[in-house]
Design a protein around this motif. Sequence first.
Motif, PDB file in Angstrom:
ATOM      1  N   LYS A  73       1.010  -1.432  -0.384  1.00 35.02           N
ATOM      2  CA  LYS A  73       0.390  -0.141  -0.048  1.00 35.02           C
ATOM      3  C   LYS A  73       0.826   0.946  -0.098  1.00 35.02           C
ATOM      4  O   LYS A  73       0.485   1.792  -0.930  1.00 35.02           O
ATOM      5  CB  LYS A  73      -0.721  -0.032   1.408  1.00 35.02           C
ATOM      6  N   ASP A  92      -6.279   2.209   7.213  1.00 31.43           N
ATOM      7  CA  ASP A  92      -6.318   1.074   7.662  1.00 31.43           C
ATOM      8  C   ASP A  92      -5.367  -0.072   8.044  1.00 31.43           C
ATOM      9  O   ASP A  92      -5.991  -1.777   7.677  1.00 31.43           O
ATOM     10  CB  ASP A  92      -7.359   0.991   6.103  1.00 31.43           C
ATOM     11  N   ARG A  97     -14.400  -4.497  11.375  1.00 28.65           N
ATOM     12  CA  ARG A  97     -15.468  -4.176  10.795  1.00 28.65           C
ATOM     13  C   ARG A  97     -17.434  -4.304  11.472  1.00 28.65           C
ATOM     14  O   ARG A  97     -16.530  -6.028  12.170  1.00 28.65           O
ATOM     15  CB  ARG A  97     -16.105  -4.860   8.892  1.00 28.65           C
ATOM     16  N   LYS A 125     -16.791   8.963   7.246  1.00 26.79           N
ATOM     17  CA  LYS A 125     -17.602   9.184   6.012  1.00 26.79           C
ATOM     18  C   LYS A 125     -19.019   8.313   5.924  1.00 26.79           C
ATOM     19  O   LYS A 125     -19.050   6.775   6.103  1.00 26.79           O
ATOM     20  CB  LYS A 125     -16.615   8.883   4.979  1.00 26.79           C
ATOM     21  N   TYR A 127     -21.376   6.661   4.093  1.00 24.91           N
ATOM     22  CA  TYR A 127     -21.772   5.947   2.459  1.00 24.91           C
ATOM     23  C   TYR A 127     -23.181   5.518   2.474  1.00 24.91           C
ATOM     24  O   TYR A 127     -23.190   5.169   1.696  1.00 24.91           O
ATOM     25  CB  TYR A 127     -20.755   4.913   1.737  1.00 24.91           C
ATOM     26  N   LYS A 132     -21.904   5.316  -2.550  1.00 27.12           N
ATOM     27  CA  LYS A 132     -21.024   5.886  -3.269  1.00 27.12           C
ATOM     28  C   LYS A 132     -21.359   5.233  -4.634  1.00 27.12           C
ATOM     29  O   LYS A 132     -22.365   4.630  -4.997  1.00 27.12           O
ATOM     30  CB  LYS A 132     -19.451   4.131  -3.407  1.00 27.12           C
ATOM     31  N   ASN A 134     -21.219   3.173  -7.303  1.00 23.64           N
ATOM     32  CA  ASN A 134     -21.233   2.255  -7.553  1.00 23.64           C
ATOM     33  C   ASN A 134     -22.462   1.387  -6.682  1.00 23.64           C
ATOM     34  O   ASN A 134     -22.729   0.033  -7.030  1.00 23.64           O
ATOM     35  CB  ASN A 134     -20.693   0.808  -7.299  1.00 23.64           C
ATOM     36  N   HIS A 140     -18.058   4.839   7.689  1.00 25.93           N
ATOM     37  CA  HIS A 140     -17.295   4.409   7.915  1.00 25.93           C
ATOM     38  C   HIS A 140     -16.191   5.870   9.118  1.00 25.93           C
ATOM     39  O   HIS A 140     -16.491   6.706   9.207  1.00 25.93           O
ATOM     40  CB  HIS A 140     -16.139   5.027   6.592  1.00 25.93           C
ATOM     41  N   TRP A 170     -23.982  -7.152   0.127  1.00 22.54           N
ATOM     42  CA  TRP A 170     -23.261  -6.644  -1.218  1.00 22.54           C
ATOM     43  C   TRP A 170     -21.870  -6.674  -1.476  1.00 22.54           C
ATOM     44  O   TRP A 170     -21.596  -7.243  -2.461  1.00 22.54           O
ATOM     45  CB  TRP A 170     -24.070  -5.571  -1.126  1.00 22.54           C
ATOM     46  N   GLU A 174     -19.579  -7.901  -4.420  1.00 21.04           N
ATOM     47  CA  GLU A 174     -18.508  -7.086  -5.575  1.00 21.04           C
ATOM     48  C   GLU A 174     -17.557  -7.147  -5.401  1.00 21.04           C
ATOM     49  O   GLU A 174     -16.518  -6.406  -5.903  1.00 21.04           O
ATOM     50  CB  GLU A 174     -19.020  -5.410  -4.466  1.00 21.04           C
TER      51      GLU A 174
END
Length: 216
Positions: A73, A92, A97, A125, A127, A132, A134, A140, A170, A174
């Motif tokens: 990363k 991260d 989670r 964040k 979401y 997003k 997608n 987050h 999902w 994804e």
Amino acid sequence: MTTTSAPPHEESAEDPSAFERALGQFLLHYKFGLDEILTKINILREELAFRGTGNPIEHVSSRLKSPESLRAKAARIGCPLELDAIAGQITDIAGVRIVCSFIADAYQVLDMLTTQPDVTVRTIKDYVAQPKPNGYRSLHAIVEIPVFLSDAVRTVTVELQIRTAAMDFWASVEHKIYYKYDKDVPAELVEELSAAARVAHELDTRMAELHRIVHG
Ligand code: GTP
Ligand code: MG
């Protein structure tokens, strides 16, 4: 006791093993940060179960980046292989989670964790309110937590992802598709995923309504 940032080590051509050792110690501090957050989550779970107010948390998973994936990363984002830079730029390294039954529970858990006085919020964040493009939904938060060592206090960041079971299902599908197509997902699958995300969100909305009818 002194508050320190990351130990001042960088990869040196002369002594790569010194860097390896420093990296091991650096990652251990993130593991401690992870342990602290997991303890906080367990306390919430047990306390809410004791109160009999229902359990907002379905399941919890956590992971610590391996030295290899941390190096990868750092290289990808152009971060120097130096511990202070990594601590500042890669948020991260430690990830948790939390999967909840309902959207309202996800917000409640986020709130219960991020308002604790030893937790400092770096970013949040949402979401869920703003998915997003997608269709990805999740809450987050990047938080900072102090870790009390034998002779110092180290502050480490932990990434929290809080989502419902439908969002989690999902996201896992994804994620697999994204990697299967090496990040270049065919347009028809992108469309299909986006439709599935809408269905997942409808399921969340309907389940919340059923829950409201049963529990008021
Ligand atoms: P990185 O993507 O981790 O470099 O960080 P970022 O700054 O882009 O943060 P963001 O909040 O976008 O994503 C952080 C993490 O959320 C990712 O590493 C994934 O675990 C998860 N995530 C974000 N977007 C998606 C998505 O579209 N699909 C899935 N399955 N997971 C996602
Ligand atoms: Mg991303």
